[in-house]
Design an enzyme around this catalytic site. Structure first.
Site, short mmCIF file in Angstrom:
data_model
loop_
_atom_site.label_atom_id
_atom_site.label_comp_id
_atom_site.label_asym_id
_atom_site.label_seq_id
_atom_site.Cartn_x
_atom_site.Cartn_y
_atom_site.Cartn_z
N THR A 94 -21.05 76.53 7.97
CA THR A 94 -21.24 75.93 9.29
C THR A 94 -20.20 74.85 9.60
OG1 THR A 94 -22.82 74.38 8.30
CG2 THR A 94 -23.71 76.37 9.32
N ALA A 95 -19.24 74.64 8.70
CA ALA A 95 -18.24 73.59 8.88
C ALA A 95 -16.91 74.18 9.37
CB ALA A 95 -18.07 72.81 7.57
N TYR A 96 -15.81 73.93 8.66
CA TYR A 96 -14.49 74.42 9.06
C TYR A 96 -14.50 75.94 9.25
CZ TYR A 96 -9.30 74.51 8.86
OH TYR A 96 -7.97 74.67 9.13
N ASN A 97 -15.18 76.63 8.36
CA ASN A 97 -15.28 78.08 8.44
C ASN A 97 -15.81 78.54 9.80
OD1 ASN A 97 -15.79 80.93 7.18
ND2 ASN A 97 -17.80 80.29 7.93
N ASP A 140 -1.26 80.62 8.71
CA ASP A 140 -1.32 79.18 8.44
C ASP A 140 -2.04 78.89 7.13
OD1 ASP A 140 0.05 78.72 10.74
OD2 ASP A 140 -1.54 77.59 11.75
N ASP A 187 -22.48 63.50 7.61
CA ASP A 187 -22.03 64.48 6.63
C ASP A 187 -20.78 64.03 5.90
OD1 ASP A 187 -24.11 66.23 7.15
OD2 ASP A 187 -23.01 67.33 8.68
N GLY A 188 -19.89 63.30 6.60
CA GLY A 188 -18.68 62.79 5.95
C GLY A 188 -19.01 61.82 4.83
N ALA A 233 -5.21 81.32 11.50
CA ALA A 233 -4.09 81.81 12.32
C ALA A 233 -3.27 82.88 11.60
CB ALA A 233 -3.18 80.64 12.72
N ASN A 292 -18.29 72.23 0.63
CA ASN A 292 -18.15 73.03 1.84
C ASN A 292 -17.14 74.15 1.66
OD1 ASN A 292 -20.01 71.92 3.58
ND2 ASN A 292 -18.57 70.51 4.54
#
Length: 266
Positions: A163-166, A152, A50-51, A187, A123
């Protein structure tokens, strides 16, 4: 008839081996293979994880041509096929046995002093403080003030990016067929001095998110889109909205988003 195919690969041994095999098979099937991006190519093949896929679409400014991914990485959420499926891929592509899955993108505009900058993410885009400082942002939706967010930062994700960072932040998984954006706090602070929402917010595609820094001294902000970070100072305001730019993935018969979610996460 245009039969030019652009092949993009990372430099891992498995990707290079898959690339050599693919180029030979495409050549034998009558296609012209190029390793240099060309706007007259009919297809981009992205070999890696994916990267690598995200690197390719940013490097070539979100190409309009269809893209197919060959997974030699780990998760491979965007990648459709495995290296041992090259013959099936070429046959099905040549026969037109596929559909296009358009993926929406998210746009962020940031005003710094008298300059305006724009970023696109497939994304997500993330808004954070520099050097891990907290950010305080006056947040509005569709022009209506909602709250003074403290924490933060914020992630604004597309359905494809849900489905990634989220997801790692506790956000919801969203089917890519839905046209929406998801705002997820990073945060958030909740004390007698600071209050902020703690769950994700879903926005329809016709509403925008407005953000105005409310920091007494330094108004520096870090903007990250799909892992690529740019830092800005003297930030006056930011607007995040649904972009009209699409990334078109090739999907073959049998592809199902929720089946892939199950195979990758459960």
């Amino acid at each position: 008839m245009n039969k030019k195919i652009f092949v993009f690969s990372n430099q891992t041994p498995s990707s290079l081996a898959a690339g050599r095999a693919l180029c030979g098979k495409l050549d034998n099937s009558g296609y012209t293979v190029t390793r240099t991006y060309s706007e007259d190519a009919e297809l981009m093949v992205c070999i890696g994880g994916d990267g690598t896929f995200l690197e390719a679409i940013h490097k070539y400014n979100f190409p309009t041509i269809p893209i197919i991914g060959i997974n030699t990485g780990h998760l491979g959420f965007f990648q459709e096929i495995m290296p041992d499926q090259l013959d099936d891929f070429i046959f099905n592509y040549s026969q037109g046995n596929y559909t296009l899955q358009p993926l929406s993108t998210v746009r962020l505009r940031i005003i710094c002093g008298d300059q305006t900058h724009e970023h696109i993410g497939l994304n997500e885009v993330s808004i954070k403080g520099i050097n891990s400082y907290n950010v305080h942002l006056n947040l509005s939706i569709g022009g209506s003030f909602i709250e003074r967010f403290s924490g933060d930062g914020l992630v604004v994700a597309t359905p494809a990016g849900s489905t990634a960072y989220n997801y790692s932040l506790g956000g919801s998984i969203v089917d890519p067929r839905l046209n929406l954006l998801q705002i997820t706090p990073i945060a958030p602070m909740n004390t007698t001095a600071y209050r902020a929402f703690t769950s994700s917010i879903l926005l329809p595609s016709d509403l925008s998110l407005g953000l105005i820094p409310d920091m007494s001294s330094d108004t520096s902000i870090a903007i990250c889109r799909d892992g690529y970070t740019t830092e800005y100072s003297d930030v006056r305001e930011m607007t995040v909205d649904y972009s009209d730019i699409k990334v078109n993935l090739i999907r073959f018969e049998g592809y199902d988003f929720w089946t892939k979610v199950k195979s990758k996460f459960l």
